[in-house]
Design an enzyme around this catalytic site. Sequence first.
Site, mmCIF file in Angstrom:
data_model
loop_
_atom_site.group_PDB
_atom_site.id
_atom_site.type_symbol
_atom_site.label_atom_id
_atom_site.label_comp_id
_atom_site.label_asym_id
_atom_site.label_seq_id
_atom_site.Cartn_x
_atom_site.Cartn_y
_atom_site.Cartn_z
ATOM 1 N N CYS A 50 0.818 -1.212 0.000
ATOM 2 C CA CYS A 50 0.000 0.000 0.000
ATOM 3 C C CYS A 50 0.851 1.262 0.000
ATOM 4 C CB CYS A 50 -0.941 0.000 1.203
ATOM 5 S SG CYS A 50 -0.092 -0.096 2.796
ATOM 6 N N SER A 109 9.865 2.592 6.224
ATOM 7 C CA SER A 109 8.420 2.447 6.338
ATOM 8 C C SER A 109 7.765 3.723 6.862
ATOM 9 C CB SER A 109 8.078 1.285 7.277
ATOM 10 O OG SER A 109 8.543 0.065 6.759
ATOM 11 N N GLY A 191 -17.354 3.449 14.655
ATOM 12 C CA GLY A 191 -16.443 4.341 13.939
ATOM 13 C C GLY A 191 -15.167 3.658 13.506
#
Length: 432
Positions: A50, A109, A191
């Site tokens: 990603c 990262s 949420g």
Amino acid sequence: MQILLVGISYRTAPVELRERLDFQARGVAEALRALAERGSAREAVVVSTCNRAELYVACDEASATRQDLVHFVGDFNGVAPAEIAPHVYEVIDLDVARHLFRVAAGLDSLVMGEPQILGQVKEAHTSATEAGTTGPVLNRLFHASFAAGKRVRTETGLGSGAVSVSYAAVALARKIFGDLSGRNVVVIGAGEMGTLTAMHMKSQAVQHVTIVSRTMAHAARTAEAIGGATAARWEDMDAALSTSDIVITATGAATPILTKAHIESVMRPRRGAPLFIIDIAVPRDVDPAIGDIEQVFLYNIDDLQSIVEENLSRRAAEVERAESIVNEEVTRFMAWQRSRSAVPTVVALRQRFETIRRSELQRLEGKLGALPPETRARVDEITRLIVEKLLLEPTEQLKALPDEETQAAYTEAINRLFRLQDEESSEPSRRT
């Protein structure tokens, strides 16, 4: 051959572009096959996560291959190369090794030291191996990156400690309960933060997750997103709390939804079983006085954030040691890469000595012919071992020379001294 990396990452490209350059969407195996068909690279590995899309290749000419790789990234994903080009970075040879080793170690990262990336790098190499697009250069490069990543994980604290609020909650729960398998979790509110924390809990093999929301449809959608969870109505909250071990509150309520009296009533039939409450709502969902109840462990988002900041600080202190390990592994890879350039000379030198050895044995055939077969075999073995011992030290010294310039000079000298090059071998022999 040169090693070339062409890629984009969270450092160079916005998420909107990274989403469109996701090789996982159409399949890494398909991408490797398509890249191999272009013929610009001899070896190739695709690392796609990603946060990055990177092509590692071994090629004859990096400058020409670079342009083709940029076009390939666009062609394969249906994005114009001109749109990609401003966000692309290009790295060559030893800088590729340093970059990949830092990636595998978690040093490059978004979250410093995150542990998943080493596994993703290994998966990328496995996919390339299965597709038949790797070879000696990239195999060595990636296996060296595994070693670098493993050393950083085992010899430093770079990956230790939770560095997200949701995972800090899991870490605290494990301190209280130990193994979380078999535990029941209730999430009040549907949420994003509550869902993420519940997912982390789920990854710890908890027995069951229940989502409670004022809107049943929201609870159902969140339960489906988590996978294996169930939804419960707001009116059924007490029943869920009475059998829970861990409670996560993440609603948008303006006032506390759990009061001290409320939790005291929940605790009475539990016979001293501990209850862990994580209040990650702002404003808080839980009356702070609840933390005074025996066997109730209450933490709010500030508690979790302080843990995260402490762990981030601890990780930062480990960066220097992790970078040192990467440097050591890059030096090892550099030595291997240099030794490869000496291989043709070493092979030619051994062939020259072997030719001389066999020629001399043939010249002495008349004197050796009367020997028994086993004695002649022994003579052959002894002369072979002598040649190997004579060449062992020069071979090791040649491979271990400290820089490419020196190695090239020594290689040239050996070629000339022993007349190893084709054009020199064809010249008349000179004796001194």
